[in-house]
Design an enzyme around this catalytic site. Structure first.
Site, PDB file in Angstrom:
ATOM      1  N   SER A 187       0.815  -1.210   0.000  1.00 38.99           N
ATOM      2  CA  SER A 187       0.000   0.000   0.000  1.00 38.99           C
ATOM      3  C   SER A 187       0.854   1.266   0.000  1.00 38.99           C
ATOM      4  O   SER A 187       1.637   1.483  -0.903  1.00 38.99           O
ATOM      5  CB  SER A 187      -0.967  -0.025   1.187  1.00 38.99           C
ATOM      6  OG  SER A 187      -1.889   1.045   1.112  1.00 38.99           O
ATOM      7  N   HIS A 188       0.687   2.093   1.021  1.00 45.30           N
ATOM      8  CA  HIS A 188       1.324   3.400   1.084  1.00 45.30           C
ATOM      9  C   HIS A 188       2.717   3.340   1.702  1.00 45.30           C
ATOM     10  O   HIS A 188       3.342   4.381   1.905  1.00 45.30           O
ATOM     11  CB  HIS A 188       0.457   4.346   1.918  1.00 45.30           C
ATOM     12  CG  HIS A 188       0.148   3.806   3.283  1.00 45.30           C
ATOM     13  ND1 HIS A 188      -0.670   2.719   3.482  1.00 45.30           N
ATOM     14  CD2 HIS A 188       0.561   4.187   4.511  1.00 45.30           C
ATOM     15  CE1 HIS A 188      -0.755   2.459   4.775  1.00 45.30           C
ATOM     16  NE2 HIS A 188      -0.013   3.327   5.417  1.00 45.30           N
ATOM     17  N   ASP A 351      -1.796   6.821  -3.610  1.00 43.91           N
ATOM     18  CA  ASP A 351      -0.712   6.135  -2.917  1.00 43.91           C
ATOM     19  C   ASP A 351      -0.123   4.996  -3.732  1.00 43.91           C
ATOM     20  O   ASP A 351      -0.389   4.863  -4.929  1.00 43.91           O
ATOM     21  CB  ASP A 351      -1.205   5.630  -1.570  1.00 43.91           C
ATOM     22  CG  ASP A 351      -2.178   4.463  -1.691  1.00 43.91           C
ATOM     23  OD1 ASP A 351      -2.936   4.435  -2.677  1.00 43.91           O
ATOM     24  OD2 ASP A 351      -2.196   3.583  -0.812  1.00 43.91           O
ATOM     25  N   ASP A 353      -0.585   1.699  -4.068  1.00 49.18           N
ATOM     26  CA  ASP A 353      -1.433   0.769  -4.821  1.00 49.18           C
ATOM     27  C   ASP A 353      -2.706   1.401  -5.354  1.00 49.18           C
ATOM     28  O   ASP A 353      -3.567   0.706  -5.887  1.00 49.18           O
ATOM     29  CB  ASP A 353      -1.766  -0.455  -3.972  1.00 49.18           C
ATOM     30  CG  ASP A 353      -2.593  -0.116  -2.740  1.00 49.18           C
ATOM     31  OD1 ASP A 353      -2.437   0.996  -2.211  1.00 49.18           O
ATOM     32  OD2 ASP A 353      -3.389  -0.962  -2.295  1.00 49.18           O
ATOM     33  N   ASP A 355      -5.291   3.045  -3.869  1.00 50.67           N
ATOM     34  CA  ASP A 355      -6.591   3.013  -3.189  1.00 50.67           C
ATOM     35  C   ASP A 355      -6.812   4.202  -2.257  1.00 50.67           C
ATOM     36  O   ASP A 355      -7.917   4.391  -1.749  1.00 50.67           O
ATOM     37  CB  ASP A 355      -6.807   1.695  -2.450  1.00 50.67           C
ATOM     38  CG  ASP A 355      -5.816   1.444  -1.328  1.00 50.67           C
ATOM     39  OD1 ASP A 355      -4.849   2.224  -1.195  1.00 50.67           O
ATOM     40  OD2 ASP A 355      -6.000   0.464  -0.580  1.00 50.67           O
ATOM     41  N   ARG A 356      -5.788   5.002  -2.020  1.00 52.84           N
ATOM     42  CA  ARG A 356      -5.941   6.182  -1.161  1.00 52.84           C
ATOM     43  C   ARG A 356      -5.859   7.453  -1.994  1.00 52.84           C
ATOM     44  O   ARG A 356      -5.403   7.444  -3.129  1.00 52.84           O
ATOM     45  CB  ARG A 356      -4.880   6.191  -0.067  1.00 52.84           C
ATOM     46  CG  ARG A 356      -4.945   4.977   0.829  1.00 52.84           C
ATOM     47  CD  ARG A 356      -3.981   5.067   1.992  1.00 52.84           C
ATOM     48  NE  ARG A 356      -3.993   3.828   2.756  1.00 52.84           N
ATOM     49  CZ  ARG A 356      -3.840   3.742   4.067  1.00 52.84           C
ATOM     50  NH1 ARG A 356      -3.662   4.841   4.784  1.00 52.84           N
ATOM     51  NH2 ARG A 356      -3.866   2.579   4.678  1.00 52.84           N
ATOM     52  N   LYS A 451     -11.394   0.595  -1.394  1.00 57.60           N
ATOM     53  CA  LYS A 451     -11.330   2.044  -1.524  1.00 57.60           C
ATOM     54  C   LYS A 451     -10.638   2.368  -2.838  1.00 57.60           C
ATOM     55  O   LYS A 451      -9.914   1.542  -3.382  1.00 57.60           O
ATOM     56  CB  LYS A 451     -10.632   2.689  -0.335  1.00 57.60           C
ATOM     57  CG  LYS A 451      -9.299   2.105   0.085  1.00 57.60           C
ATOM     58  CD  LYS A 451      -8.815   2.782   1.368  1.00 57.60           C
ATOM     59  CE  LYS A 451      -7.541   2.135   1.904  1.00 57.60           C
ATOM     60  NZ  LYS A 451      -7.832   0.911   2.679  1.00 57.60           N
TER      61      LYS A 451
END
Length: 628
Positions: A187-188, A351, A353, A355-356, A451
């Site tokens: 992720s982030h 971010d 991946d 999703d943010r 998300k």
């Protein structure tokens, strides 16, 4: 006797590979509007190859057992033994890259996943595979494909170069009616050989696997005895097409097309395009992460934004030595541009991946809590997907109560859930939820089960475009800050801030939480905390209204009689140590006070939060790593 088997050899095309047949016949011609059939991701100088060794205690021969399989390919049964520390968190398994490079570390977890699923959930089925392009994804993709084939999966659908954003994986699973999918991402969190890697599994609805499955995976990592690996060659992920190995096949697909098609069905692209044709300046920072693969096809090719409106648009394995977390600290370059004297009208970032998201106006930051509330309040009129109105709204418990007020005004069902997107999925599948969000820069809807950063950006562009749809060139436009301030005037403002203390020593962080739990056990309504009067204090527990499952110990809450809240949580999204998060919120109905700086307005509550928790005593930390 002790066995030492080289899994690297079994994963290598030199280990008796069965010749593969390649076919492009099943692929439809590429959409010519999708100009991003990007070249392979850069092979950074830091790239090295890794030999993975499995060591097990066994009386079996010192070579893997080979068995015939109905797939028409050879399957090697490689002895394995448990590895400690493979507990799956809210967003899968995340560790430093060096852990996954250990002998059979990833292979154990993937096999444990298949051991945890009912055979009908994958045998002869279709699984999706993709990731954010970070370091180690290439090697991991080959391991996952071969173990999937070894366990009887019929087909793997993988993004070109292994690229698929987390929202795109969810979208592809749903469109292709896949049994599920693997997401290779931390992720982030930063990428590179010294940083983070992660893996998670999403189910057939496109949502992250529930705790009932992740708990089984962990249990099986503790008892694993063998890994099933197909004896096939490595897959060329740089070429679109279908590759067949007996009855097993791998299809390499364009990572953008299915996701873009879905977004075009959600939003009015022509409305957004009309905004970008006005004197409206737009800047999107992809942070050298996965949305760089989507930004040009969507924002430039489809919506007509200027090519120079995309910043850091090339996905890199180490994210350009950056930290791909779209907040005021790690997206500082974007923030500085938007806060400059002649900054753009609108700025956004996503971010690692995809999703943010972070949303900015000129000189104006939109908190994630406000963002989801404003999207929900404007969705029916500005976004075609919601023409009939949202079915319901939901937020994570630490997220501010701004969304609650929208739900109340619109007379919509409302849900407060623990942190973790999987808790929204059941509500969506049951038809109870349309729009939801988390204060941790996550916003989305039931178009997928994750998300979605680009969705949030398009939602905001839709709102701004709708507010300016009758404007003529040269007329003053309704701005991001205008929309937010109008929302505050209608609903009041929820001042909100989050203090993150990253990579704290775990023992101290856990002692702090234990102390807080003892404190709330003796607290009672009416207790005084400075100038605040306690309404209640608890450790948040959630009972899912769909399946009755219970999630406990989800965050220590102090809620005061004026609606103010202090919340403490240990985050499960890091890869090392513990991240302590403190959330502070205070509601202000008086419009004359809405322009106050959040840190100023919240200072008495922030001071109280630090004092009550004794954070410095337990962790030794003087200052937070990140303030949102």
């Amino acid at each position: 006797m002790a066995l030492s088997l080289r899994l690297h050899d079994l994963l290598s095309p030199t280990f008796r590979p069965k010749p593969a047949s390649v076919s492009n016949a099943s692929l439809s011609p590429l959409n010519p509007s999708l100009s991003l059939l990007f070249s392979p991701l850069p092979h950074l100088p830091l790239r090295t190859s890794h030999s993975l060794t499995i060591k097990a205690t066994s009386s079996s021969p010192s070579s893997p057992t080979t068995v015939a399989d109905q797939q028409g390919i050879k399957i090697n049964l490689v002895p394995a033994k448990p590895i400690e520390g493979q507990k799956t968190g809210t967003s899968g398994l995340r560790k430093k890259v060096k852990f996954f490079q250990q002998d059979n570390y990833l292979a154990n977890w993937i096999q444990a996943l298949f051991n945890s699923l009912p055979p009908e959930d994958y045998k002869n089925g279709l699984l999706v595979l993709g990731g954010d392009g970070r370091y180690f994804n290439r090697e991991a993709a080959q391991i996952i494909i071969k173990i999937a084939a070894g366990n009887g999966v019929g087909k793997i659908l993988v993004g070109k170069e292994g690229i698929l954003s987390t929202p795109a994986v969810s979208a592809v699973i749903r469109k292709r009616k896949a049994n599920g999918g693997f997401i290779m991402s931390a992720s982030h969190n930063p990428g590179g050989p010294d940083y983070d890697w992660g893996i998670k599994f999403n189910y057939s609805s496109g949502q992250p696997a529930p705790e009932s499955i992740t708990d089984k995976i962990y249990g099986n990592t503790l008892s694993i005895s063998e890994i099933k690996i197909a004896d096939i060659a490595d897959v060329d992920l740089s070429t679109l097409g279908v590759i067949k190995y007996g009855n097993f096949s791998v299809e390499v697909v364009d990572p953008v097309s299915d996701y873009l098609e879905l977004l075009e069905n959600v939003f009015d692209f022509q409305l957004i395009k009309s905004l970008l044709q006005l004197e409206f300046r737009f800047l999107f920072d992809a942070m050298h992460a996965v949305t760089g693969a989507y930004a040009k096809p969507i924002f430039v090719d489809k919506l007509g934004a200027s090519p120079d409106s995309i910043s850091n648009g090339v996905p890199l394995e180490d994210f350009g030595h950056g930290h791909p977390d779209p907040n005021l600290t790690y997206a500082k370059d974007l923030v500085n541009i938007l806060y400059s004297e002649n900054g753009p009208d609108f700025g956004a970032a996503s971010d690692g991946d995809g999703d943010r998201n972070m949303i900015l106006g000129r000189g104006f930051f939109v908190t994630p809590s406000d963002s989801v509330a404003i999207i929900a309040a404007n969705a029916q009129e500005a976004i075609p997907y919601f023409r009939s109105g949202p079915k319901g709204l939901a937020r994570s418990m630490p997220t501010s109560g701004a969304l609650d007020r929208v739900a109340e005004k619109l007379n919509l069902p409302f849900f407060e859930v623990p942190t973790g997107w999987k808790f929204f999925g059941n509500l969506m599948d049951a038809g109870k939820l349309s729009i939801c969000g988390e204060e941790s820069f996550g916003t989305g809807s039931d178009h997928i089960r994750e998300k979605d950063g680009i969705w949030a950006v398009l939602a905001w562009l839709s709102i701004i475009a709708y507010r300016n749809k009758d404007k003529k060139p040269g007329e003053k436009l309704v701005s991001v800050s205008d929309v937010v301030e109008e929302h505050w005037a209608t609903y009041g403002r929820n001042f909100f801030s989050r203090y993150d203390y990253e990579e704290c020593e775990s023992a101290g962080a856990n002692k702090m939480v234990d102390y807080l739990r003892e404190l709330i056990s003796s607290s009672k309504p009416g207790d005084k905390y400075g100038n605040y009067v306690l309404q209640f204090a608890d450790d948040f527990t959630y009972t899912d209204p769909v399946d009755g499952s219970v999630a406990s110990k989800q965050g220590v809450r102090f809620v005061f009689t004026d609606g103010s809240r202090i919340i403490y949580r240990l985050s499960g999204t890091g890869s090392a140590g513990a991240t302590v998060r403190i959330y502070i919120e205070q509601y202000e109905p008086d419009a004359s006070k809405h322009d106050a700086d959040a840190q100023t307005a919240l200072k008495p509550l922030i001071d109280l939060a630090l004092s009550v928790s004794k954070l410095k005593d337990f962790t030794g930390r003087e200052k937070p790593t990140v303030i949102t």
